[in-house]
Design a protein around this motif. Structure first.
Motif, PDB file in Angstrom:
ATOM      1  N   TRP A  67      17.272  -3.815  32.532  1.00  0.00           N
ATOM      2  CA  TRP A  67      17.090  -2.366  32.496  1.00  0.00           C
ATOM      3  C   TRP A  67      15.986  -1.887  33.419  1.00  0.00           C
ATOM      4  O   TRP A  67      16.081  -0.796  34.014  1.00  0.00           O
ATOM      5  CB  TRP A  67      16.830  -1.895  31.065  1.00  0.00           C
ATOM      6  CG  TRP A  67      18.072  -1.895  30.233  1.00  0.00           C
ATOM      7  CD1 TRP A  67      18.387  -2.765  29.216  1.00  0.00           C
ATOM      8  CD2 TRP A  67      19.179  -1.006  30.362  1.00  0.00           C
ATOM      9  NE1 TRP A  67      19.628  -2.484  28.717  1.00  0.00           N
ATOM     10  CE2 TRP A  67      20.145  -1.397  29.388  1.00  0.00           C
ATOM     11  CE3 TRP A  67      19.470   0.072  31.190  1.00  0.00           C
ATOM     12  CZ2 TRP A  67      21.358  -0.736  29.239  1.00  0.00           C
ATOM     13  CZ3 TRP A  67      20.685   0.728  31.033  1.00  0.00           C
ATOM     14  CH2 TRP A  67      21.601   0.327  30.075  1.00  0.00           C
ATOM     15  N   ALA A  68      14.929  -2.668  33.572  1.00  0.00           N
ATOM     16  CA  ALA A  68      13.839  -2.263  34.469  1.00  0.00           C
ATOM     17  C   ALA A  68      14.323  -2.209  35.918  1.00  0.00           C
ATOM     18  O   ALA A  68      13.992  -1.278  36.670  1.00  0.00           O
ATOM     19  CB  ALA A  68      12.664  -3.232  34.340  1.00  0.00           C
ATOM     20  N   ALA A  69      15.126  -3.192  36.307  1.00  0.00           N
ATOM     21  CA  ALA A  69      15.671  -3.199  37.665  1.00  0.00           C
ATOM     22  C   ALA A  69      16.665  -2.051  37.865  1.00  0.00           C
ATOM     23  O   ALA A  69      16.714  -1.437  38.939  1.00  0.00           O
ATOM     24  CB  ALA A  69      16.345  -4.538  37.950  1.00  0.00           C
ATOM     25  N   ILE A  70      17.448  -1.759  36.828  1.00  0.00           N
ATOM     26  CA  ILE A  70      18.398  -0.645  36.915  1.00  0.00           C
ATOM     27  C   ILE A  70      17.648   0.674  37.129  1.00  0.00           C
ATOM     28  O   ILE A  70      18.037   1.509  37.965  1.00  0.00           O
ATOM     29  CB  ILE A  70      19.265  -0.580  35.647  1.00  0.00           C
ATOM     30  CG1 ILE A  70      20.202  -1.799  35.584  1.00  0.00           C
ATOM     31  CG2 ILE A  70      20.073   0.720  35.606  1.00  0.00           C
ATOM     32  CD1 ILE A  70      20.940  -1.934  34.265  1.00  0.00           C
ATOM     33  N   ALA A  71      16.552   0.859  36.386  1.00  0.00           N
ATOM     34  CA  ALA A  71      15.756   2.085  36.543  1.00  0.00           C
ATOM     35  C   ALA A  71      15.204   2.194  37.959  1.00  0.00           C
ATOM     36  O   ALA A  71      15.230   3.272  38.571  1.00  0.00           O
ATOM     37  CB  ALA A  71      14.618   2.100  35.519  1.00  0.00           C
ATOM     38  N   LEU A  72      14.724   1.072  38.502  1.00  0.00           N
ATOM     39  CA  LEU A  72      14.225   1.076  39.872  1.00  0.00           C
ATOM     40  C   LEU A  72      15.344   1.389  40.862  1.00  0.00           C
ATOM     41  O   LEU A  72      15.121   2.062  41.876  1.00  0.00           O
ATOM     42  CB  LEU A  72      13.597  -0.282  40.211  1.00  0.00           C
ATOM     43  CG  LEU A  72      12.192  -0.529  39.674  1.00  0.00           C
ATOM     44  CD1 LEU A  72      11.796  -1.992  39.889  1.00  0.00           C
ATOM     45  CD2 LEU A  72      11.186   0.391  40.362  1.00  0.00           C
ATOM     46  N   GLY A  73      16.534   0.905  40.573  1.00  0.00           N
ATOM     47  CA  GLY A  73      17.670   1.182  41.445  1.00  0.00           C
ATOM     48  C   GLY A  73      17.959   2.673  41.534  1.00  0.00           C
ATOM     49  O   GLY A  73      18.223   3.203  42.619  1.00  0.00           O
ATOM     50  N   PHE A  74      17.895   3.364  40.401  1.00  0.00           N
ATOM     51  CA  PHE A  74      18.117   4.814  40.412  1.00  0.00           C
ATOM     52  C   PHE A  74      16.977   5.537  41.133  1.00  0.00           C
ATOM     53  O   PHE A  74      17.209   6.503  41.870  1.00  0.00           O
ATOM     54  CB  PHE A  74      18.274   5.340  38.984  1.00  0.00           C
ATOM     55  CG  PHE A  74      19.656   5.148  38.431  1.00  0.00           C
ATOM     56  CD1 PHE A  74      20.681   6.008  38.786  1.00  0.00           C
ATOM     57  CD2 PHE A  74      19.938   4.101  37.557  1.00  0.00           C
ATOM     58  CE1 PHE A  74      21.970   5.836  38.292  1.00  0.00           C
ATOM     59  CE2 PHE A  74      21.225   3.924  37.051  1.00  0.00           C
ATOM     60  CZ  PHE A  74      22.246   4.793  37.416  1.00  0.00           C
ATOM     61  N   LEU A  75      15.746   5.082  40.950  1.00  0.00           N
ATOM     62  CA  LEU A  75      14.605   5.708  41.634  1.00  0.00           C
ATOM     63  C   LEU A  75      14.695   5.550  43.149  1.00  0.00           C
ATOM     64  O   LEU A  75      14.189   6.402  43.888  1.00  0.00           O
ATOM     65  CB  LEU A  75      13.294   5.098  41.126  1.00  0.00           C
ATOM     66  CG  LEU A  75      12.783   5.580  39.772  1.00  0.00           C
ATOM     67  CD1 LEU A  75      11.550   4.775  39.357  1.00  0.00           C
ATOM     68  CD2 LEU A  75      12.450   7.072  39.815  1.00  0.00           C
ATOM     69  N   SER A  76      15.346   4.491  43.603  1.00  0.00           N
ATOM     70  CA  SER A  76      15.450   4.252  45.041  1.00  0.00           C
ATOM     71  C   SER A  76      16.221   5.355  45.753  1.00  0.00           C
ATOM     72  O   SER A  76      16.117   5.505  46.978  1.00  0.00           O
ATOM     73  CB  SER A  76      16.131   2.899  45.308  1.00  0.00           C
ATOM     74  OG  SER A  76      17.517   2.952  44.991  1.00  0.00           O
ATOM     75  N   LEU A  77      17.012   6.114  45.002  1.00  0.00           N
ATOM     76  CA  LEU A  77      17.793   7.183  45.619  1.00  0.00           C
ATOM     77  C   LEU A  77      16.916   8.295  46.166  1.00  0.00           C
ATOM     78  O   LEU A  77      17.318   9.012  47.094  1.00  0.00           O
ATOM     79  CB  LEU A  77      18.778   7.761  44.600  1.00  0.00           C
ATOM     80  CG  LEU A  77      19.880   6.808  44.115  1.00  0.00           C
ATOM     81  CD1 LEU A  77      20.720   7.498  43.048  1.00  0.00           C
ATOM     82  CD2 LEU A  77      20.750   6.354  45.281  1.00  0.00           C
ATOM     83  N   VAL A  78      15.709   8.456  45.626  1.00  0.00           N
ATOM     84  CA  VAL A  78      14.828   9.542  46.077  1.00  0.00           C
ATOM     85  C   VAL A  78      14.467   9.398  47.551  1.00  0.00           C
ATOM     86  O   VAL A  78      14.725  10.312  48.350  1.00  0.00           O
ATOM     87  CB  VAL A  78      13.571   9.635  45.191  1.00  0.00           C
ATOM     88  CG1 VAL A  78      12.613  10.689  45.739  1.00  0.00           C
ATOM     89  CG2 VAL A  78      13.959   9.951  43.753  1.00  0.00           C
ATOM     90  N   PRO A  79      13.862   8.261  47.998  1.00  0.00           N
ATOM     91  CA  PRO A  79      13.570   8.145  49.432  1.00  0.00           C
ATOM     92  C   PRO A  79      14.821   8.099  50.301  1.00  0.00           C
ATOM     93  O   PRO A  79      14.790   8.550  51.454  1.00  0.00           O
ATOM     94  CB  PRO A  79      12.761   6.844  49.533  1.00  0.00           C
ATOM     95  CG  PRO A  79      13.092   6.071  48.305  1.00  0.00           C
ATOM     96  CD  PRO A  79      13.338   7.095  47.243  1.00  0.00           C
ATOM     97  N   VAL A  80      15.930   7.569  49.766  1.00  0.00           N
ATOM     98  CA  VAL A  80      17.179   7.527  50.533  1.00  0.00           C
ATOM     99  C   VAL A  80      17.669   8.940  50.846  1.00  0.00           C
ATOM    100  O   VAL A  80      18.092   9.238  51.972  1.00  0.00           O
ATOM    101  CB  VAL A  80      18.266   6.737  49.772  1.00  0.00           C
ATOM    102  CG1 VAL A  80      19.624   6.896  50.463  1.00  0.00           C
ATOM    103  CG2 VAL A  80      17.896   5.259  49.697  1.00  0.00           C
ATOM    104  N   LEU A  81      17.606   9.825  49.854  1.00  0.00           N
ATOM    105  CA  LEU A  81      18.077  11.187  50.034  1.00  0.00           C
ATOM    106  C   LEU A  81      17.151  12.001  50.929  1.00  0.00           C
ATOM    107  O   LEU A  81      17.601  12.876  51.677  1.00  0.00           O
ATOM    108  CB  LEU A  81      18.214  11.877  48.665  1.00  0.00           C
ATOM    109  CG  LEU A  81      19.320  11.332  47.755  1.00  0.00           C
ATOM    110  CD1 LEU A  81      19.226  11.975  46.366  1.00  0.00           C
ATOM    111  CD2 LEU A  81      20.696  11.588  48.354  1.00  0.00           C
ATOM    112  N   VAL A  82      15.855  11.712  50.865  1.00  0.00           N
ATOM    113  CA  VAL A  82      14.874  12.487  51.639  1.00  0.00           C
ATOM    114  C   VAL A  82      14.823  12.064  53.097  1.00  0.00           C
ATOM    115  O   VAL A  82      14.643  12.912  53.987  1.00  0.00           O
ATOM    116  CB  VAL A  82      13.473  12.360  51.001  1.00  0.00           C
ATOM    117  CG1 VAL A  82      12.401  12.982  51.899  1.00  0.00           C
ATOM    118  CG2 VAL A  82      13.453  13.019  49.631  1.00  0.00           C
ATOM    119  N   TYR A  83      15.017  10.767  53.368  1.00  0.00           N
ATOM    120  CA  TYR A  83      14.778  10.241  54.718  1.00  0.00           C
ATOM    121  C   TYR A  83      15.450  11.017  55.850  1.00  0.00           C
ATOM    122  O   TYR A  83      14.797  11.315  56.857  1.00  0.00           O
ATOM    123  CB  TYR A  83      15.168   8.754  54.800  1.00  0.00           C
ATOM    124  CG  TYR A  83      15.255   8.287  56.234  1.00  0.00           C
ATOM    125  CD1 TYR A  83      14.106   8.216  57.030  1.00  0.00           C
ATOM    126  CD2 TYR A  83      16.483   7.962  56.807  1.00  0.00           C
ATOM    127  CE1 TYR A  83      14.179   7.824  58.360  1.00  0.00           C
ATOM    128  CE2 TYR A  83      16.565   7.570  58.129  1.00  0.00           C
ATOM    129  CZ  TYR A  83      15.416   7.511  58.899  1.00  0.00           C
ATOM    130  OH  TYR A  83      15.492   7.141  60.214  1.00  0.00           O
TER     131      TYR A  83
END
Length: 321
Positions: free
Chosen positions: A142-158
């Protein structure tokens, strides 16, 4: 008209694609525009997204001094996920940059500005890649899954960073090295300082290699008002590359020390040899950097696959000692 150049089947070739790549030579014509959207004809980006994942996994294994069959799945899952998420991210980038890409020589033949793929088709393709990646992510803790969802923030902003900051390469680094945090956590169940240090090392490395890459477009970017570290640094780029080289090697070395410090002396020394070899390769790139040499810039950028594989090799050997 007889004698006119004909567009190749599957759409025009992309300027910086790998010569005779499998997309242009073996993929079905109907699939080529979508595969080019995902940069399957240019695999270096997948490597640069994947390698920090493997750094994080191997360092976590060094710290825990244990390995399981699930680690083999993390290793493979990261490879598949990096391919798909790099594809989804590049598709998003092309959707966001469609009005700019048509004005830049290197990017004007990309599938969206050249009319091979509509924005709607690109959105569907992006979503399909992201959905398969999600299926892989859900096999982790679950911790890795949460990090996976958070990774979308820099991906969308870049894709938008180049419009409001001279440091879009920093935002790329935040996105591209997230796998170091995720893979570490997929193995260990929680974040640790070595993973964060590793993440920072990857960000500084990204500043190094993507500044080199950005020099290809420096003239076009100036004309259309796109910002980059290449434009910001100008003639001072070699000095900045040296700073990034030193910073990434120190941080990578510190991460290796944190990760392997409690192991045997031979294991620690082998782990530390990874950052040394990595730094040697970056120094080679710096010595061969010529801002006006287009083919040379591409060659140096692509060589970062080999630079990033060196810590993977030495971390893996250190595990066996």
């Amino acid at each position: 008209m007889q004698g006119d150049a004909q567009e190749p089947e599957g759409g025009p070739l992309i300027a910086d694609a790998v010569k005779d790549n499998w997309v242009d030579t073996r993929a079905p014509a109907w699939a080529r525009p979508y595969l080019r959207l995902s940069r399957m004809d240019r695999p270096i980006g997948t490597w640069l997204l994947l390698l920090p994942c493997w750094w994080g996994l191997l360092l976590a294994m060094l710290v825990s001094d244990r390995a399981s069959w699930f680690d083999l799945w993390i290793f493979a899952g990261c490879a598949i996920g990096a391919t798909l998420m790099r594809g989804a991210g590049c598709t998003w980038n092309d959707i966001s940059d469609r009005d700019f890409d048509g004005t830049v020589e290197r990017t004007r033949n990309r599938p969206i500005p050249s009319g091979q793929v509509s924005v709607r088709q690109a959105l569907i393709w992006m979503s399909a890649q992201a959905l398969v990646s999600l299926c892989i992510l859900l096999t982790f803790n679950w911790a890795a899954i949460a990090l996976g969802f958070l990774s979308l923030v820099p991906v969308l902003v870049y894709p938008f960073a180049k419009r409001f900051t001279w440091w879009p390469q920093l935002f790329l680094g935040l996105a591209f090295n997230w796998g170091a945090l995720l893979a570490w956590t997929a193995h260990s169940g929680s974040l640790g300082w070595p993973a964060i240090t590793l993440y920072c090392a990857g960000i500084v490395w990204t500043l190094f290699y993507d500044t080199i890459y950005a020099h290809q477009d420096i003239e076009d970017d100036a004309l259309i008002g796109i910002k980059s570290t290449a434009r910001l640094f100008g003639a001072q780029t070699p000095s900045w590359l040296l700073y990034f080289l030193i910073g990434s090697v120190i941080l990578l070395g510190f991460a290796a020390l944190q990760g392997a410090g409690a192991r045997s002396i031979p294991s620690l020394l082998i782990a530390l040899a990874g950052p040394w070899a990595f730094g040697w390769h970056l120094n080679w790139q710096l010595r061969h950097f010529r801002s006006g040499d287009q083919s040379g810039l591409v060659r140096l950028f692509r060589s970062n696959r080999d630079a990033g594989l060196m810590p993977v090799l030495f971390f893996a050997i250190a595990l066996c000692v």
